[in-house]
Motif scaffolding. Structure first.
Motif: not given
Lengths: 323, 284
Positions: A264-281
């Motif tokens: 069910d969770q296929a396609g879900l990534f966890t990126v180990n970066v500070p939350v502030a970089r969400a927009a950059e991602i």
């Protein structure tokens, strides 16, 4: 001699336990603060149950020390267990006796326990209505409730619960959570709870210890652990996982990248970066023509668990992708 | 006391307690009725003849069932995993086992009294069926004989039960305890028979200038089950235990003054072995 601070309800130092050639605990150092709920986590066979058995005098350690309520505990020091209530592995009772009778005969052992307490704990776990039925007619969830009642029988200062949520229905889980919260917050007692239900632990625990291959690999206040483990969760189409993995891997090349490639969770990534970089991602994926269906800041216990135990599927260097 | 009361409650609630007693009394009843025809030749059924019959059932087949029941009574704690609840509450292992042993002794005492009462009843029933008058169980030395049977048989019954208890604790299983207990019980009878034969062969080699004299007591007469037979055989009218027969003509009996202390030693040693084993065990 190693000392354990008095504010710790349980502490182990260098605890080793072997079964023949298999070493289940390879030097466990855990510290359980008094008056808090300690979530004890680990993959199957990591040594959780062995540790709990050692704490309750069922097994003898090969090496190391155990401290209960600030004082060293040895296998023969059985009276120290009068302050401990436990549910180890599956709840075990005489099947032909009623739930109440099982608690009555159990109350005859160990610390002096007034019979009135039996009815009280049955009330706590919502088993008063079925307490006169034979245990062999109980569902797993009911046996589990009875097991929790048995653990609370002597009004202990420390509760050790091994997978107490097994078989509980949602109502039972909520009730257990509330009972354990009341136990720690209102009565100031301590709970060590081992579970595979990470969400349940996240809702309940103040402190978390993660064990893997017989050794504690992470321990601390849950809030702090979640805060330190800055990360962003990104959901993409499963078919785009390989392409997304390359982009996300480049954003934090020195940090592990986790992705779920099936279920069910296929396609879900966890990126180990500070939350502030969400927009950059989000921007980097969009520039590559990948539109994320969800970007969630923050972290959860599951991610921390998978990361530190290495039991999650990594799509960093060697992507694991659906066919 | 609270531990003993708890153990008695467990036994009272357990079906096996009643099944075991029921099977035993059923067998006893059937055998009594079938063998009752022999009473016709006696003229009157008297006690202690009847006590001897009851005693042989109670401490022969009853002894075997005591081994099985004790193994089931104690070994079940491993099978159902309930032992860890007790140990994790800080209960003393030795105290727990002693409470079980005392409860077993109480239960077997009650069972023995029930069996004797049932045996006396069956004596009257059998007499009635075969038209043979039955004397009062209290006539003459009747009451003294009865007390003697109970006093000598009871420690033997407990000693045999403790053997089952020890085997179950060492093997950590009610089934294994019961099976090994039965094998020990019956196996010892067979071994004793073989060793009796071997001793007799040796005796034959020496000739019979003074006529045939029973030999012994031999070492194997002191084995845990055999020695109990000699205690029971010392009761009034005793002397033909289930494993006895030919051996009684071939072997001198172990005197009661030696047999009874030996039974008590076995009882204590069995319990001691069980306590040491439990104290050393890791409960998984």
């Amino acid at each position: 001699m190693i000392e354990a601070p008095a504010e710790l309800a349980v502490a182990t130092r260098g605890l080793v336990k072997s079964y023949g050639r298999h070493t289940a605990l390879t030097g466990l150092d855990m510290s359980v603060p008094s008056g808090q709920v300690y979530g004890f986590l680990g993959p199957n066979g990591s040594g959780k149950t062995t540790a709990l058995r050692l704490l309750t005098g069922l097994l003898r350690p090969n090496a190391g020390q155990i401290f209960l309520f600030g004082q060293e505990y040895s296998w023969r020091d059985r009276k120290r267990l009068f302050r401990v209530g436990s549910l180890i592995e599956t709840p075990s009772f005489y099947p032909y006796m009623s739930g109440r009778e099982n608690l009555v005969v159990l109350a005859a052992s160990g610390p002096i326990t007034p019979l009135a307490r039996v009815d009280q704990v049955l009330e706590y776990v919502g088993m008063s209505g079925r307490s006169k039925d034979p245990v062999q007619t109980y569902s797993l969830g009911m046996k589990q409730r009875l097991g929790i009642a048995a653990a609370m029988l002597s009004d202990p200062d420390l509760l050790l619960l091994d997978e107490p949520a097994n078989g509980l229905d949602p109502g039972g889980m909520v009730a257990m959570r509330e009972t354990l919260r009341w136990f720690t917050r209102e009565l100031g007692k301590t709970v060590v709870i081992s579970s595979h239900l990470l969400h349940e632990i996240e809702l309940l625990a103040d402190v978390v210890g993660i064990i893997d291959r017989g050794r504690l690999i992470r321990e601390g206040q849950l809030e702090k652990l979640l805060e330190d483990a800055g990360r962003v969760r990104v959901r993409v189409e499963p078919a785009q996982m390989a392409q997304a993995a390359a982009i996300l891997g480049a954003i934090a090349p020195d940090r592990p990248l986790y992705g779920i490639d099936s279920g069910d969770q296929a396609g879900l990534f966890t990126v180990n970066v500070p939350v502030a970089r969400a927009a950059e991602i989000n921007r980097a994926l969009a520039e590559a023509g990948i539109y994320a269906s969800g970007i969630e800041p923050g972290s959860d216990l599951e991610t921390i668990f998978l990361e530190v135990t290495g039991t999650g599927g990594s799509v960093g260097d060697r992507p694991v992708l659906p066919a | 006391m609270r531990l003993i009361r708890a153990e008695l409650l467990k036994a009272r609630r357990r079906q096996a307690t009643y099944v075991m007693l029921g099977v035993f009394m059923g067998l006893m009843g059937v055998i009594y009725l079938l063998a009752g025809s022999a009473f016709q030749f006696i003229g009157i059924i008297d006690f202690p003849v009847a006590y001897a019959l009851i005693g042989q059932f109670a401490f022969g087949l009853g002894g075997l069932l005591a081994v099985v029941y004790a193994a089931a009574f104690v070994g079940a704690d491993w099978n159902w995993g309930v032992l860890r609840n007790v140990i994790a509450r800080g209960e003393s292992r030795a105290r727990y086992l002693l409470a079980k042993a005392v409860a077993l002794a109480i239960l077997l005492g009650i069972a023995m009294l029930i069996v004797f009462a049932f045996g006396i009843l069956m004596t009257y029933v059998t007499g009635l069926i075969w038209g043979v008058p039955v004397a009062s169980p209290l006539r003459g030395s009747g009451l003294v004989d009865l007390v003697e049977w109970l006093a000598l048989g009871y420690p033997v019954l407990i000693q045999r039960a403790m053997l089952g208890l020890a085997v179950a604790v060492v093997l950590r299983s009610q089934l294994a305890g019961a099976v090994v207990g039965i094998v020990l019980y019956l196996g010892e009878g067979i071994i004793r028979l073989m060793l009796t034969g071997a001793s007799l062969v040796g005796r034959v080699g020496q000739g019979f200038e003074d006529g045939f004299q029973p030999i012994g007591p031999e070492w194997f007469q002191y084995l845990p089950i055999s020695i109990g037979d000699y205690v029971v055989n010392a009761a009034p009218g005793g002397g033909s235990s289930l494993s006895g027969g030919l051996e009684q003509f071939l072997l001198k009996p172990v005197p009661l003054e030696l047999a009874l202390p030996t039974v008590l030693i076995y009882l204590v040693v069995s319990l001691g072995v069980a306590i040491v084993a439990l104290n050393r065990q890791e409960i998984t």
